[in-house]
Design an enzyme around this catalytic site. Structure first.
Site, short mmCIF file in Angstrom:
data_model
loop_
_atom_site.label_atom_id
_atom_site.label_comp_id
_atom_site.label_asym_id
_atom_site.label_seq_id
_atom_site.Cartn_x
_atom_site.Cartn_y
_atom_site.Cartn_z
N ASP A 8 0.89 -1.16 0.00
CA ASP A 8 0.00 0.00 0.00
C ASP A 8 0.93 1.21 0.00
O ASP A 8 1.54 1.54 1.02
CB ASP A 8 -0.88 -0.03 1.26
CG ASP A 8 -1.64 1.27 1.50
OD1 ASP A 8 -1.61 2.16 0.63
OD2 ASP A 8 -2.28 1.38 2.57
N LYS A 71 2.96 11.32 -3.54
CA LYS A 71 1.96 10.61 -4.35
C LYS A 71 1.11 11.58 -5.17
O LYS A 71 0.65 11.26 -6.26
CB LYS A 71 1.08 9.79 -3.41
CG LYS A 71 0.14 8.82 -4.09
CD LYS A 71 -0.46 7.92 -3.03
CE LYS A 71 -1.56 7.03 -3.59
NZ LYS A 71 -2.07 6.13 -2.54
N GLU A 170 -7.20 0.68 -4.62
CA GLU A 170 -7.21 0.61 -3.15
C GLU A 170 -8.54 0.11 -2.58
O GLU A 170 -8.55 -0.76 -1.71
CB GLU A 170 -6.84 1.98 -2.56
CG GLU A 170 -5.35 2.28 -2.73
CD GLU A 170 -5.00 3.75 -2.59
OE1 GLU A 170 -5.87 4.55 -2.18
OE2 GLU A 170 -3.85 4.12 -2.90
N ASP A 193 -12.83 5.93 2.69
CA ASP A 193 -11.40 5.92 3.00
C ASP A 193 -10.94 7.32 3.39
O ASP A 193 -10.81 8.20 2.53
CB ASP A 193 -10.64 5.41 1.76
CG ASP A 193 -9.13 5.34 1.97
OD1 ASP A 193 -8.64 5.85 3.00
OD2 ASP A 193 -8.43 4.76 1.12
#
Ligand code: AMP
Length: 636
Positions: A8, A71, A170, A193
């Protein structure tokens, strides 16, 4: 072939996980930390990059040499990046139409190179734990990542010396970790999330064992960090008001306050109030404050409520309403906060949420007849990594048997005469599976048969779990004549279809029962343990019931025969028969009222003695019957 790890690669934190002996787990680094901050510090020209917690610690002091949240830059062109995202302490360069680079110590780093440093650390930690080289990985990305962003992630893997076997969304990985691939076909779930820096709400649909993303919506600049910032602002205000320093002008002080603020926020997920201590902010000034959960909630509620619009948007994009969902699962460390759980369950119309069960230690599923279940059974900051590891294991061929060929955790059967369990599909049968048996009646002129479906390992029906009952009507007939076929079928989704058919007329009923496979592991274990613990008593109970049924039958037949043939019987022989019957009745009376069992051995012996003593009577009856038949045919 070497094994494949699951990674992850998060905005705030990254994790690496593997599956060993069928068990997925997150690998800790040498210090025992399972979450690696996605922060990279470049110490100087030619210096070895520092990654993770150590880099996090120097971030406030050396912002121009420390990269976090890289990211956000992955696979993006200069033109795509909003100005506010460029506001970092190092220069972000790049032609409008070309990829961006980050300038540190005069060198232009690509986002892939920085991400590769995080991946290298995870690779090293995994190698140290597994004791073998790690060269293959499954890496997760947000569902909204485009091709360029996915390709940049693959490149980062390559730079780190990893072959990226697959890129997985994800939310899909999280759903795998929650075991939702075992839900019924076309089940829909929402994955909420909320991490450190980003928020996503994805709606997935299960199609032939794989998840399809129906919609995804979120905010790449909304997360736990915003809550921290709100707490920091409030604390800085209190410090100033108490005659302390103006922290907003001092990055070092701000970093200290941010650290205690985040820790306090985390503690308040399990406690209702916590003390914040900041000794010697300046040589003569120390600060302390008791922060309550209530205060935290009133400070941050507005931030969490901003996620609601994204949830609604995602639902409307998928053309669904909340009630169309089977489950809502929570991902990201910030979803441990009780207020987040409460609001999410409110918005999606989940079960009434009990505050006391809001922390992870007591996580579980919450059901309500209408809305979806709020499922908090997984560790929210590990779910994505664990799902990536599960996907990796499936690719490596290791999970085939476990995932695709599910087994029945407990035996399935029906209740038969005397309240016994008659197993039709034994425990640990591979599904899909079909099995059947033939049954008959125990009473004359019975108009119907009750099919009571049971699950469990105990001998007595009442000690097992009842899955449901239904009746099959048939034409009246003497006992033992009707023939009823019962067939159980468990389909690939674990749903039990129970069929009962009257063989003579073909009349049948099929009833669908709730999932026969998806039962709680702890309950299964308890049932199996109890069946072992009670094995001796259960066996005695079964033997007793069987002997009792036999005794009832023999007594009935004998009584009738004695009455019919009374005149022909020698009085002494008749006394013998009556004594044997009396003994059987005596043993039957010894049955314990509470446990409904007695000594099966004694009853079996009494049955046997009665059988023995009635043999001449049976022979006599046979002779009589033969004589009658021959007479009727005119042969004698
Ligand atoms: P993630 O990006 O999933 O690693 O989530 C990190 C965010 O979750 C950070 O903002 C953490 O402060 C927050 N977090 C982690 N644990 C907790 C907790 N027990 N209660 C509240 N927030 C938490």
């Amino acid at each position: 072939m070497s094994r494949i790890v699951g990674i992850d690669l998060g905005t705030t934190n990254s994790l690496v996980a593997v599956v060993e002996s069928g068990i997925p787990y997150v690998i800790a680094d040498a210090e025992g930390q399972r979450l690696t901050p996605s922060v990279v510090h470049i110490p100087g020209p030619g210096g070895e990059p520092v990654v993770g917690h150590k880099a996090s610690r120097v971030r406030a002091l050396k912002p121009a040499e420390t990269v976090y949240s890289v990211k956000r830059f992955m696979g993006r062109r200069g033109a795509d990046i909003p100005r506010e995202e460029m506001l970092v302490s190092y220069p972000v360069q790049g032609e409008a139409s070309g990829p961006v680079t980050l300038g540190i110590h005069g060198r232009a780093w690509t986002p892939e190179e920085i991400s590769a440093e995080v991946l290298k650390k995870l690779k090293r930690d995994a190698e140290a734990t597994l004791g073998e080289p790690v060269t293959r990985a499954v890496i997760t990305v947000p569902a909204y990542f485009n091709d360029a962003q996915r390709n940049a992630t693959i490149r980062a893997g390559e730079i780190a010396g990893l072959t990226v076997e697959r890129i997985v969304n994800e939310p899909t990985a999280a759903a795998l970790a929650y075991g939702l691939d075992k839900l019924q076909e076309r089940s829909r779930i929402a994955v909420y999330d909320l991490g450190g820096g980003t928020f996503d709400l994805s709606i997935l649909e299960l199609n032939q064992g794989t998840f399809q993303v129906l919609s995804t919506n979120g905010n790449t600049r909304l997360g736990g960090d915003d809550l921290d910032r709100r707490i920091v602002e409030s604390l800085a205000g209190r410090i100033l008001a108490a005659g302390g320093p103006d922290a907003s002008r001092d990055p070092g002080l701000m970093a200290r306050i941010r650290e205690v603020a985040e820790q306090a926020k985390i503690r308040l997920s399990t406690e209702t109030s916590t003390d914040i201590q900041l000794p010697f902010l300046t040589p003569g000034f120390s600060f302390s404050h008791t922060l309550t959960r209530e205060e935290l909630e009133s400070l941050t509620r507005e931030i969490i409520e901003r996620t609601r619009a994204h949830c609604l948007r995602s639902l409307s994009d998928a053309k669904l309403e909340a009630k169309d969902l089977q489950q809502v699962i929570l991902v990201g460390g910030q979803t441990r906060m009780p207020l987040v759980r409460r609001l999410v369950s409110e918005w999606f119309g989940c079960a009434e949420f009990e505050e006391s069960r809001g922390d992870l230690r007591l996580g579980g599923e919450f059901h309500k007849s209408q809305g979806p279940a709020l499922n908090t059974s997984q560790n929210p900051d590990e779910a994505v990594a664990l799902g990536a590891a599960i996907q990796a294991e499936i690719l490596a061929g290791g999970f085939k048997n476990l995932l695709l060929l599910d087994v029945t955790p407990l035996s399935l059967g029906i209740e038969t005469f005397g309240g016994l369990m008659n197993v039709i599909i034994p425990r640990n049968s591979t599904i899909p599976v079909k099995a059947g048996e033939m049954f008959t009646t125990a009473v004359d002129n019975q108009p119907s048969m009750l099919i009571h479906v049971l699950q469990g390992e105990r001998e007595r029906a009442s000690d097992n779990w009842s899955l449901g009952r239904f009746t099959l009507e048939f034409e009246r007939a003497p006992k033992g004549v009707p023939r009823v076929g019962v067939q159980f079928e468990i389909d690939a989704n674990g749903i039990l279809h129970a069929l009962a058919r009257d063989v003579r007329t073909g009349h049948q009923k099929i009833v669908q029962m709730k999932s026969a496979v998806d039962v709680d592991d702890a309950d299964v274990q308890k049932m199996v343990e109890e069946s072992v613990a009670h094995a001796f008593d259960d066996l005695r109970a079964r033997q007793w019931i069987e002997a009792k049924l036999r005794a009832g039958e023999t007594l009935g037949v004998t009584r009738k025969a004695v009455a019919e043939h009374a005149a022909e019987l020698d009085p002494e022989y008749r006394t013998q028969i009556e004594a044997a019957m009396a003994e059987v009745e005596r043993v039957l009376e010894t049955e314990d009222r509470r446990t409904k069992t007695g000594d099966p051995q004694r009853l079996k012996e009494a049955n046997k003695a009665l059988d023995e003593v009635t043999k001449p009577l049976a022979d006599h009856m046979m002779d009589k019957a033969m004589e009658a038949m021959l007479k009727k045919k005119g042969l004698i």
